[in-house]
Design a protein around this motif. Structure first.
Motif, mmCIF file in Angstrom:
data_model
loop_
_atom_site.group_PDB
_atom_site.id
_atom_site.type_symbol
_atom_site.label_atom_id
_atom_site.label_comp_id
_atom_site.label_asym_id
_atom_site.label_seq_id
_atom_site.Cartn_x
_atom_site.Cartn_y
_atom_site.Cartn_z
ATOM 1 N N MET A 199 13.896 -8.957 -8.924
ATOM 2 C CA MET A 199 13.075 -9.448 -7.819
ATOM 3 C C MET A 199 13.896 -9.544 -6.536
ATOM 4 N N PHE A 200 15.172 -9.925 -6.683
ATOM 5 C CA PHE A 200 16.065 -10.002 -5.524
ATOM 6 C C PHE A 200 16.182 -8.630 -4.874
ATOM 7 N N ASN A 201 16.423 -7.599 -5.706
ATOM 8 C CA ASN A 201 16.541 -6.236 -5.187
ATOM 9 C C ASN A 201 15.224 -5.760 -4.588
ATOM 10 N N THR A 202 14.116 -6.095 -5.271
ATOM 11 C CA THR A 202 12.805 -5.688 -4.778
ATOM 12 C C THR A 202 12.488 -6.380 -3.458
ATOM 13 N N LYS A 203 12.892 -7.662 -3.357
ATOM 14 C CA LYS A 203 12.658 -8.402 -2.117
ATOM 15 C C LYS A 203 13.411 -7.763 -0.959
ATOM 16 N N ASN A 204 14.646 -7.336 -1.218
ATOM 17 C CA ASN A 204 15.413 -6.660 -0.177
ATOM 18 C C ASN A 204 14.711 -5.377 0.264
ATOM 19 N N GLU A 205 14.198 -4.642 -0.723
ATOM 20 C CA GLU A 205 13.472 -3.408 -0.417
ATOM 21 C C GLU A 205 12.205 -3.718 0.388
ATOM 22 N N LEU A 206 11.488 -4.776 -0.029
ATOM 23 C CA LEU A 206 10.277 -5.173 0.695
ATOM 24 C C LEU A 206 10.594 -5.581 2.129
ATOM 25 N N ASP A 207 11.703 -6.312 2.301
ATOM 26 C CA ASP A 207 12.101 -6.731 3.646
ATOM 27 C C ASP A 207 12.373 -5.513 4.522
ATOM 28 N N GLU A 208 13.064 -4.518 3.950
ATOM 29 C CA GLU A 208 13.362 -3.290 4.694
ATOM 30 C C GLU A 208 12.082 -2.533 5.040
ATOM 31 N N LEU A 209 11.169 -2.457 4.063
ATOM 32 C CA LEU A 209 9.898 -1.758 4.295
ATOM 33 C C LEU A 209 9.057 -2.479 5.345
ATOM 34 N N ASN A 210 9.019 -3.815 5.256
ATOM 35 C CA ASN A 210 8.262 -4.593 6.237
ATOM 36 C C ASN A 210 8.828 -4.410 7.643
ATOM 37 N N GLU A 211 10.162 -4.390 7.720
ATOM 38 C CA GLU A 211 10.821 -4.193 9.012
ATOM 39 C C GLU A 211 10.476 -2.811 9.578
ATOM 40 N N TRP A 212 10.505 -1.790 8.694
ATOM 41 C CA TRP A 212 10.190 -0.420 9.119
ATOM 42 C C TRP A 212 8.728 -0.319 9.564
ATOM 43 N N ILE A 213 7.834 -0.949 8.794
ATOM 44 C CA ILE A 213 6.406 -0.902 9.123
ATOM 45 C C ILE A 213 6.139 -1.585 10.461
ATOM 46 N N GLU A 214 6.799 -2.738 10.692
ATOM 47 C CA GLU A 214 6.621 -3.449 11.967
ATOM 48 C C GLU A 214 7.135 -2.607 13.129
#
Length: 204
Positions: free
Chosen positions: A141-156
């Motif tokens: 989940m930690f790794n997935t959260k990091n990936e989600l944070d990166e994706l959210n940043e890219w999407i924004e």
């Protein structure tokens, strides 16, 4: 709370009692797309082995208990003949039955003793499996959260760029239409058509 990337060697101790994990389809789904860590595979095998042993012991106890009752009946039958008729064969069968009953009793005592310890052993193994499962899931989940944070940043970022592009698109179209309309009104259709063909490929 954010989790450190440092590998956790020992899982957090969990006192809460839960159902047997290896009998839960949702537990198996956790690893459908991810390879189980070596420790979890080891605990899963140990737990399943204990459950299998417990089931076998339950069946064996039933069978030996029934066999013991049958042998007791045989002894009572032979005892009557042995005492009343002084039948040597009946006496011999009775002695054999006594020996068999003693052997069965020893086996039953061992099985009952083992059965008494099995629930605790199963729960201990299940508890350990739970702790390592929680550890593995939270690290993923930690790794997935990091990936989600990166994706959210890219999407924004892309969303902001799209918004800017949309604004510029509207401005460019308004500017284009304003110039075209003015030139058309100024010189008329025939002249505009010549310019359209030369500069715009024949279309507005």
């Amino acid at each position: 709370m954010f989790f450190s990337k440092q590998k956790i060697e020992k899982p957090i101790n969990i006192e809460k009692k839960v159902h047997i994990l290896t009998l839960d389809n949702r537990w198996h789904e956790l690893f459908k797309n991810n390879k189980k860590p070596k420790k979890i595979v080891e605990l899963e095998k140990r737990l399943n082995k204990l459950l299998g042993e417990q089931g076998q012991l339950t069946n064996d106890l039933k069978e030996y208990t029934l066999l013991k009752k049958k042998m007791m009946v045989d002894i009572m039958d032979n005892m009557k003949e042995a005492i009343e008729d002084e039948d040597d064969e009946a006496i011999g069968e009775m002695e054999k039955s006594k020996k068999y009953i003693n052997d069965i009793k020893v086996k039953i005592d061992k099985m009952e003793s083992r059965m008494e310890n099995m629930p605790k052993e199963i729960q201990t193994t299940n508890k350990e499996l739970l702790e390592y499962t929680m550890q593995d899931c939270y690290m993923r989940m930690f790794n997935t959260k990091n990936e989600l944070d990166e994706l959210n940043e890219w999407i924004e970022k892309v969303r902001a760029e799209l918004k800017e592009k949309a604004v510029r698109q509207t401005e460019a179209k308004e500017e284009y239409d304003k110039m075209y309309s003015y030139m058309h009104d100024l010189v008329g259709y025939e002249v505009i058509e010549l310019y359209d063909k030369k500069y715009l490929g024949g279309s507005k």
